[in-house]
Each structure stands twice: as C-alpha cells, then as structure tokens.
Design an enzyme around this catalytic site. Structure first.
Site, PDB file in Angstrom:
ATOM      1  N   PHE A  41       0.838  -1.192   0.000  1.00 50.90           N
ATOM      2  CA  PHE A  41       0.000   0.000   0.000  1.00 50.90           C
ATOM      3  C   PHE A  41       0.880   1.251   0.000  1.00 50.90           C
ATOM      4  O   PHE A  41       1.873   1.314   0.736  1.00 50.90           O
ATOM      5  CB  PHE A  41      -0.921  -0.009   1.229  1.00 50.90           C
ATOM      6  CG  PHE A  41      -2.012   1.005   1.155  1.00 50.90           C
ATOM      7  CD1 PHE A  41      -3.104   0.805   0.330  1.00 50.90           C
ATOM      8  CD2 PHE A  41      -1.952   2.169   1.901  1.00 50.90           C
ATOM      9  CE1 PHE A  41      -4.122   1.750   0.246  1.00 50.90           C
ATOM     10  CE2 PHE A  41      -2.965   3.115   1.831  1.00 50.90           C
ATOM     11  CZ  PHE A  41      -4.045   2.906   0.994  1.00 50.90           C
ATOM     12  N   ASP A  84       1.707  -5.000   8.476  1.00 49.53           N
ATOM     13  CA  ASP A  84       0.490  -4.218   8.301  1.00 49.53           C
ATOM     14  C   ASP A  84      -0.658  -5.223   8.162  1.00 49.53           C
ATOM     15  O   ASP A  84      -0.715  -5.992   7.203  1.00 49.53           O
ATOM     16  CB  ASP A  84       0.593  -3.330   7.060  1.00 49.53           C
ATOM     17  CG  ASP A  84      -0.605  -2.399   6.898  1.00 49.53           C
ATOM     18  OD1 ASP A  84      -1.676  -2.691   7.485  1.00 49.53           O
ATOM     19  OD2 ASP A  84      -0.482  -1.394   6.185  1.00 49.53           O
ATOM     20  N   TYR A 101     -11.498  -0.028  10.461  1.00 48.18           N
ATOM     21  CA  TYR A 101     -12.719   0.349   9.748  1.00 48.18           C
ATOM     22  C   TYR A 101     -13.046  -0.593   8.594  1.00 48.18           C
ATOM     23  O   TYR A 101     -14.052  -0.409   7.912  1.00 48.18           O
ATOM     24  CB  TYR A 101     -12.654   1.788   9.236  1.00 48.18           C
ATOM     25  CG  TYR A 101     -11.389   2.177   8.499  1.00 48.18           C
ATOM     26  CD1 TYR A 101     -11.180   1.801   7.185  1.00 48.18           C
ATOM     27  CD2 TYR A 101     -10.421   2.941   9.132  1.00 48.18           C
ATOM     28  CE1 TYR A 101     -10.030   2.161   6.511  1.00 48.18           C
ATOM     29  CE2 TYR A 101      -9.263   3.315   8.473  1.00 48.18           C
ATOM     30  CZ  TYR A 101      -9.067   2.923   7.159  1.00 48.18           C
ATOM     31  OH  TYR A 101      -7.914   3.276   6.509  1.00 48.18           O
ATOM     32  N   LYS A 102     -12.241  -1.624   8.381  1.00 49.75           N
ATOM     33  CA  LYS A 102     -12.546  -2.596   7.330  1.00 49.75           C
ATOM     34  C   LYS A 102     -13.331  -3.754   7.943  1.00 49.75           C
ATOM     35  O   LYS A 102     -14.507  -3.624   8.245  1.00 49.75           O
ATOM     36  CB  LYS A 102     -11.259  -3.049   6.650  1.00 49.75           C
ATOM     37  CG  LYS A 102     -10.446  -1.913   6.015  1.00 49.75           C
ATOM     38  CD  LYS A 102      -9.201  -2.442   5.338  1.00 49.75           C
ATOM     39  CE  LYS A 102      -8.248  -1.326   4.911  1.00 49.75           C
ATOM     40  NZ  LYS A 102      -8.828  -0.419   3.927  1.00 49.75           N
ATOM     41  N   ARG A 127     -12.068  -4.954  -7.439  1.00 46.86           N
ATOM     42  CA  ARG A 127     -11.819  -5.692  -6.199  1.00 46.86           C
ATOM     43  C   ARG A 127     -13.141  -5.970  -5.497  1.00 46.86           C
ATOM     44  O   ARG A 127     -13.951  -5.061  -5.301  1.00 46.86           O
ATOM     45  CB  ARG A 127     -10.884  -4.873  -5.307  1.00 46.86           C
ATOM     46  CG  ARG A 127     -10.263  -5.641  -4.158  1.00 46.86           C
ATOM     47  CD  ARG A 127      -9.232  -4.801  -3.434  1.00 46.86           C
ATOM     48  NE  ARG A 127      -9.838  -3.647  -2.768  1.00 46.86           N
ATOM     49  CZ  ARG A 127      -9.227  -2.913  -1.841  1.00 46.86           C
ATOM     50  NH1 ARG A 127      -7.987  -3.202  -1.493  1.00 46.86           N
ATOM     51  NH2 ARG A 127      -9.839  -1.893  -1.283  1.00 46.86           N
TER      52      ARG A 127
END
Length: 421
Positions: A130, A207, A232-233, A381
C-alpha cells in the site's frame, strides 16, 4: 462445487455465523434489486449496536459524567486493545494499543524498530505494498540516512519468500510487509516470513489492515515483533476509526517510539519535567485518545470476537472460493481474468479481477446495485466480508456482473478515472 443459486442458498442455511448478518445495518432487504455490498475490505458495514454505544458515551459519560468520566476513558486504549489481542489477533494482554491512525502507528513502530537495530542501515519493504506504507518507509529512511530496498512482488500472486530472502542481510534493520496484499488479497505466511527475517537478525513490522477480522493472524504463535492495522474494514469501526498497534511483550522495554506524548509517560498526571515512558504497551501512546470513536471500534471488535476469527476465516475462504469459481465460469469467458491467488490458503477475504475496462465496470456495477472498488492497474476488487455477506449475495453479484459484461453496457461509462483537483 455446485454453482447454482440454490446451492448458494444451501451454504447460507448451513453457515454457523449466519445470524451475525442481522446485527448490521442495511442487511434487511432481500428483494431482487437489493444492494450487494462487496466492499467490506474498504469500509465495513455499521453494527446495529454502534449508535447506542456512541449515545452512551456522548449523553451519559460526556454530558452527564463530564470530566469525571476520564477515570474510565483513560483505560480504553488498552482495554479495547486487550479485546482485540485475544479475540482477533492471537496476541496476549498488554500487547495491543488502540489509537492514532495506521500511518502514524506505522511511523512510530518503524522508527522504534530501526533505532533498536543500531549499525544497520537498510529498511526492506514490498514494491507492491500500500502506498502509504512505502512512503513512510522512504521518509524514515531519508531522515536517518538509510537505504530502502523495495522487493518486487507479483501484482496478482504476492511476494515470493525466496525473493525476500535474497534481499536480507546483516545491514537490514526492519522489514515492513502486509499480511494480506491490498490489491490482490495475496496472503503471506506470517510465521514463515517472520522466521526468515529473524534469521537475518532484523525485526518485521506487519500491516494487518486487510487481515484483521478476516484471517487468522496468530501473532504470538508466529513470533511476530510488531504490527499495525486499521479498524474500519473487517472490524467495522466506522470511517476514520482509530487504528491499533502490536508490540511483542519482550520487545516493549527495548523500544522507544519517536513521538513523546503524555499518554506514553509514566505517572502522566504528575506532569513531570522529563519524559520517562511507561514500561508496557502504553509507552506507544501519544496524545489524548479519541474516546467517542473508540466506542465504535469496541462494538466491532467484540462482534468479531464473538463470531470467532477461526469461523470467520473459514467462511471467508468459502465465500472467495465460490466467487473465484463463479468468475471463472461466467466472467472469464467475457474478458475478465483472476488477479488473486486461486488457492484459498494463499488468499485473504477479497478477490480481484482484471479487465481492460475495470474502471467503467466498477461504475456500472455500482449503478446496478453491486458495490466493489477499483484498483490500478485495471482491477475490480470484491470483498465479501464474512460477518455479514451471504453466499447468495456473492452469487447474485457475479450474475449482475455477467449480465453487464454480456450486454456491453459498461462501455457507456467514462473510461478515465476522475481526479480530484
């Protein structure tokens, strides 16, 4: 695997965590035109208990208790961290702290890690990680006169451990990697990679943003050193929810993070003149924690823990197995290509499909009630979060995708990704 809709319905009927779907907002519509939300790997749905949790903090603790509520609030970062450690991450009490953003936590732990390996002047990261992770690695290295080694990785299959091994030597201080690749969903073998890095005398900083709440991480069993991740995922803490960090207990006293804030200070209310960090995980705190936001995080964390990360990981593999099989039958003949590992053991809880018109397809899918997201280069995705996504939702989403490809209607949408200026 039978690929009929009735077979998907049968999987839902046998799903041991099916009841958790009703505990999320927006899941009650079963009509043919219902929203099919497959972007839980970007932003999880809101738990139905979240508004009450926020109201309790705002109207009872803040409005009623005022400053007196700090006697409980001051422990939220570690209390929720312990729940996250035990129920989600496979870590021990006193090893996880909630607060700050993933980026800030990554910075703190990376600086602490490189400072704990004096004489080593290289930081290793993955070239396909990322962007923020790579930017922070570059910034820390530049500030300390260090060298960055970006290890190449296959955009669809992820990092090859043999390629990583070739980049490790006595100069490497810290290796920064994602447990689940944000683009393809490729799943790293956390334990094996950690052993590889330790053999080189370096620390590894994971991560977990696309892993926490969706796969079994097992930080203690893996011997992991350091980790960060967002909430938050798959943890459903809400947009911009505070992140978490993990530091293995025996490393905590050895590391000193670079942001010397009063919430990391020993006996913080003594207001002493010299910074003296707390011996435990609290030393990685900085400023006043976001109390209201952490109340939402706690709801999400406890839902995942109640469902059981082992059961959620198993369902995530089953959901994505169905998605892959359906895509290969119905979408690949129309120009799509699987851009994730086919083996469920090497994949997190999202699947990526490549198509030359991926951005147009993403827009068209949203208009047809299927919510994916777009990633470069030319990727759609799909993230069926196991806490609330049904097998029949995956079947219906692929069916709408198939109809769109067959009709060619996506060609009417803008081909260029809109830029914010």
């Amino acid at each position: 695997m039978e690929l009929t809709r009735s077979a998907a319905e049968a999987l839902d009927a046998a799903d041991p965590v099916a009841g958790f779907r009703d505990r999320f907002a927006g899941t009650g519509d079963d009509g043919p035109g219902r929203l099919l939300y497959l972007d839980g790997n970007s932003l999880g749905r809101m738990p139905r208990d979240t508004p009450a949790a926020l109201t309790r903090v705002v109207e009872t603790q803040w409005a009623g208790g005022l400053v007196g509520s700090w006697s409980s609030w001051v422990h939220d970062a570690t209390r929720i961290g312990d729940a996250l450690a035990e129920g989600v991450l496979g870590a021990g009490p006193g090893e996880v702290l909630v607060g700050d953003s993933t980026s800030v936590n990554l910075y703190k732990l990376l600086v602490a890690g490189v400072d704990a390996r004096p004489g080593r002047d290289v930081v290793v990261c993955c070239a396909d990680d990322f962007p923020t992770d790579r930017y922070i690695v570059a910034g820390v290295a530049a500030a300390r006169g260090m060298t960055v080694r970006e290890v190449p990785a296959d955009v669809d299959e992820g990092l090859d451990p043999a390629v990583l091994a070739a980049a490790l030597d006595e100069r490497v201080a810290v290796v920064v990697l994602s447990a689940v690749a944000y683009r393809s969903g490729a799943l790293a073998d956390v334990a094996a990679v950690t052993r590889l890095v330790h053999d080189a005398g370096a620390l590894v900083l994971w991560d977990l943003s696309h892993a926490a709440g969706a796969v079994e991480v097992g930080l203690t069993a893996a011997g992991a050193d350091l980790a960060v991740g967002c909430t938050y995922k798959y943890l459903n803490g809400g947009p911009g929810a505070p992140a978490f960090l993990f530091v293995r207990r025996d490393l905590q006293a050895e590391l000193r993070q670079p942001i010397w804030g009063w919430f990391g200070q020993r006996d913080q209310f003594a207001m002493g003149p010299v910074y003296d960090p707390v011996p435990g995980i609290e030393r990685f705190g900085v400023g006043t924690p976001p109390v209201v936001a952490m109340a939402a995080v706690e709801v999400g964390v406890r839902l995942v823990a109640e469902a059981g990360i082992d059961r959620l990981a198993a369902k995530g593999r089953a959901l994505t197995d169905l998605l892959v099989a359906l895509a290969e039958k119905h979408l690949v003949p129309h120009g799509a290509a699987l851009a994730s590992p086919r083996d469920a053991g090497r994949r997190g809880a999202h699947v990526t499909l490549a198509h030359p018109a991926a951005w147009q397809l993403t827009q068209a899918l949203v208009d047809r009630g299927v919510v994916p997201d777009y990633r470069t280069p030319d990727r759609v995705r799909l993230g069926p979060a196991p806490l609330y996504t049904r097998f029949v939702d995956v079947w219906d989403a692929v069916d709408r995708f198939r109809v769109l490809l067959e009709s060619g209607d996506f060609a009417a949408y803008p081909a260029e990704l809109a830029r914010v200026t």
